[in-house]
Design a protein around this motif. Structure first.
Motif, short mmCIF file in Angstrom:
data_model
loop_
_atom_site.label_atom_id
_atom_site.label_comp_id
_atom_site.label_asym_id
_atom_site.label_seq_id
_atom_site.Cartn_x
_atom_site.Cartn_y
_atom_site.Cartn_z
N UNK A 262 0.80 -1.21 0.00
CA UNK A 262 0.00 0.00 0.00
C UNK A 262 0.83 1.26 0.00
N UNK A 263 0.16 2.37 0.22
CA UNK A 263 0.78 3.70 0.22
C UNK A 263 0.33 4.47 1.44
N UNK A 264 1.23 5.27 2.00
CA UNK A 264 0.88 6.25 3.02
C UNK A 264 1.26 7.63 2.51
N UNK A 265 0.42 8.62 2.80
CA UNK A 265 0.65 9.98 2.32
C UNK A 265 0.39 10.93 3.47
N UNK A 266 1.44 11.67 3.90
CA UNK A 266 1.31 12.63 4.98
C UNK A 266 2.13 13.87 4.62
N UNK A 267 1.56 14.77 3.80
CA UNK A 267 2.31 15.97 3.41
C UNK A 267 2.50 16.95 4.55
N UNK A 268 1.61 16.90 5.57
CA UNK A 268 1.68 17.80 6.72
C UNK A 268 0.83 17.22 7.83
N UNK A 269 0.74 17.94 8.93
CA UNK A 269 -0.11 17.50 10.03
C UNK A 269 -1.59 17.67 9.73
N UNK A 270 -1.92 18.33 8.64
CA UNK A 270 -3.33 18.56 8.29
C UNK A 270 -3.97 17.31 7.72
N UNK A 271 -3.25 16.54 6.90
CA UNK A 271 -3.82 15.40 6.18
C UNK A 271 -2.92 14.18 6.32
N UNK A 272 -3.56 13.03 6.56
CA UNK A 272 -2.84 11.76 6.62
C UNK A 272 -3.71 10.68 5.99
N UNK A 273 -3.16 9.97 4.99
CA UNK A 273 -3.90 8.95 4.25
C UNK A 273 -3.10 7.65 4.20
N UNK A 274 -3.80 6.54 4.19
CA UNK A 274 -3.16 5.23 3.99
C UNK A 274 -4.15 4.28 3.32
N UNK A 275 -3.68 3.52 2.35
CA UNK A 275 -4.50 2.53 1.69
C UNK A 275 -3.69 1.30 1.38
N UNK A 276 -4.30 0.12 1.49
CA UNK A 276 -3.56 -1.12 1.23
C UNK A 276 -4.51 -2.20 0.75
N UNK A 277 -3.95 -3.20 0.10
CA UNK A 277 -4.68 -4.38 -0.34
C UNK A 277 -3.76 -5.58 -0.20
N UNK A 278 -4.32 -6.72 0.16
CA UNK A 278 -3.46 -7.88 0.37
C UNK A 278 -4.24 -9.18 0.39
N UNK A 279 -3.61 -10.19 0.96
CA UNK A 279 -4.15 -11.54 0.95
C UNK A 279 -3.90 -12.17 2.31
N UNK A 280 -4.93 -12.85 2.85
CA UNK A 280 -4.80 -13.54 4.12
C UNK A 280 -5.11 -15.01 3.97
N UNK A 281 -4.38 -15.84 4.70
CA UNK A 281 -4.55 -17.29 4.59
C UNK A 281 -4.45 -17.91 5.97
N UNK A 282 -5.51 -18.62 6.39
CA UNK A 282 -5.51 -19.32 7.68
C UNK A 282 -5.29 -20.81 7.46
N UNK A 283 -4.19 -21.29 7.98
CA UNK A 283 -3.77 -22.68 7.82
C UNK A 283 -4.04 -23.43 9.12
#
Length: 417
Positions: A262-283
């Motif tokens: 994913x990506x995190x974006x924090x240009x300043x203390x005003x805005x903070x963003x994070x997005x991710x995608x992935x895969x989970x597996x329970x064995x």
């Protein structure tokens, strides 16, 4: 002879004036300046090293008293409840980090019931900077809790819900390597459940929910631009049960693997963003159980345009244990939350929240869904007293049962240091 004395006196006076002009006599500087660190007017002075341990612990406390009415949609009518919320904390900040210790509790009493300790939680944590590039963090939590037997997600004939004891420990280390940022983490936990008591005085054991967990993980981030970081995250969490499931007759021991990008974006203390995608597996350790896999989604956003307004939201995906749901081996839940806080003036703060979730179980067709909204306000009565008021609505549904609506109104007062 007199002319010679006059010459000596004039020479001494001239020498004193020259010495003052070129070197100074020190009268223009205080002792603090003369002993101060570099960057002050006396940059050539020896700096005083700052205190490694910082000031003594800062002690804070608060006690909240709330009264409210709740209708859980069961048809039994509203219930009236009084809740006490004590909280104590110790904090210390140092030049290399900080440490904290907190204790909080919830004690409730329904007008037609007995007093009940809803929860008691203790938390200890800290952060230590080995140097300007390396940080160590740790946290330990111990919680003893007991759900309200009238909660909508419990059977109507429950008189006493099970006591739950949960202990968790987490530790992490992060290092800034210039363009890369590396973080390593580890965790351990233990959950123990007591018995459930019903209205006919019978009891059931919840020992099959007792688990011991271990986890490890790592995150590698790459700084694409100032404020923008791309990352990959991976981890493994092991879960060991004390006894076998009463319906499946096998232990649900497993190891859950998860990876995200994913990506995190924090240009300043005003805005903070994070997005991710992935895969989970329970064995699952037992070969008779089918393994389980799912897509994982995550997102976070925080927006603070000024000191009075804060907007936040989060989307999470969780693969977890099935709890008391019969026949299921795992639970997959997608949840979203949002919150708003607005400081209208120095005395009044307004709050709003919303939540949504949907969950399914591996091995059975049961589905769960819920959504809710809430609004509230905090009024600063004086330096040590706040008045609070809240309203919340929650609609939940577990197939094949019909949906239930829960309304709750609470008002209260909070005393604090």
């Amino acid at each position: 002879m007199s002319s010679r004395r006059a010459g000596i006196t004039a020479g001494a006076l001239a020498l004193a004036l020259c010495s003052r002009a070129f070197a100074g006599d020190g009268s223009d500087f205080s002792n603090d300046v003369l002993l101060g660190p570099e960057g002050t007017e006396c940059s050539y002075c020896v700096p005083n090293p700052p205190d490694e341990y910082g000031p003594p612990f800062q002690f804070d406390w608060s006690v909240g008293l709330r009264g409210g009415v709740r209708d859980n949609g069961s048809g039994s009518g509203p219930t009236y409840e009084v809740v006490a919320l004590p909280e104590f904390s110790l904090q210390q900040e140092t030049i290399r980090g900080g440490y904290n210790l907190g204790v909080s509790g919830e004690i409730s009493h329904e007008l037609e019931g007995d007093p009940r300790i809803g929860s008691v939680a203790t938390t200890a944590g800290g952060r230590y900077d080995l140097d300007e590039l390396t940080t160590l963090e740790g946290r330990v939590d111990l919680t003893v809790s007991q759900d309200d037997p009238s909660d909508s997600d419990l059977p109507v004939n429950v008189v006493t819900s099970p006591l739950e004891i949960s202990a968790n420990a987490e530790a992490s280390a992060s290092r800034d390597l210039g363009a890369f940022v590396v973080e390593l983490r580890g965790s351990a936990g233990r959950d123990v459940f007591g018995e459930t008591t019903y209205d006919d005085a019978s009891t059931t054991s919840n020992e099959f929910q007792n688990t011991t967990t271990w986890g490890t993980g790592a995150r590698l981030g790459y700084k694409l631009t100032p404020g923008l970081v791309a990352f990959i995250d991976g981890g493994a969490d092991a879960e060991q049960y004390d006894v076998a499931s009463p319906t499946l007759l096998v232990k649900l021991d497993n190891v859950t693997y998860a990876t995200r990008a994913g990506l995190t974006f924090k240009p300043s203390d005003v805005l903070e963003l994070e997005g991710s995608i992935g895969w989970g597996y329970r064995d699952f350790v037992d070969d008779t159980l089918d393994d389980f896999a799912a897509m994982l989604y995550g997102a976070k956003a925080t927006f603070r345009p000024n000191e009075t307004l804060t907007l936040s939201g989060e989307l999470t995906t969780a693969i977890s244990s099935p709890g008391t749901t019969s026949g299921a081996t795992a639970k997959l839940e997608y949840a979203a939350t949002g919150a708003l806080s607005y400081q209208l003036n120095p005395w009044l703060r307004l709050r709003a929240s919303a939540d949504w979730s949907t969950a399914g179980y591996e091995g059975i067709d049961t589905k769960e869904s819920s959504w809710g909204v809430g609004v509230g306000a905090d009024y600063l009565l004086n330096e040590h007293t706040d008045l609070t008021a809240d309203y919340s609505f929650e609609r939940s549904e577990t197939t094949p049962a019909p949906a239930t609506d829960e309304h709750q109104v609470t008002v209260g007062v909070r005393f604090h240091r």
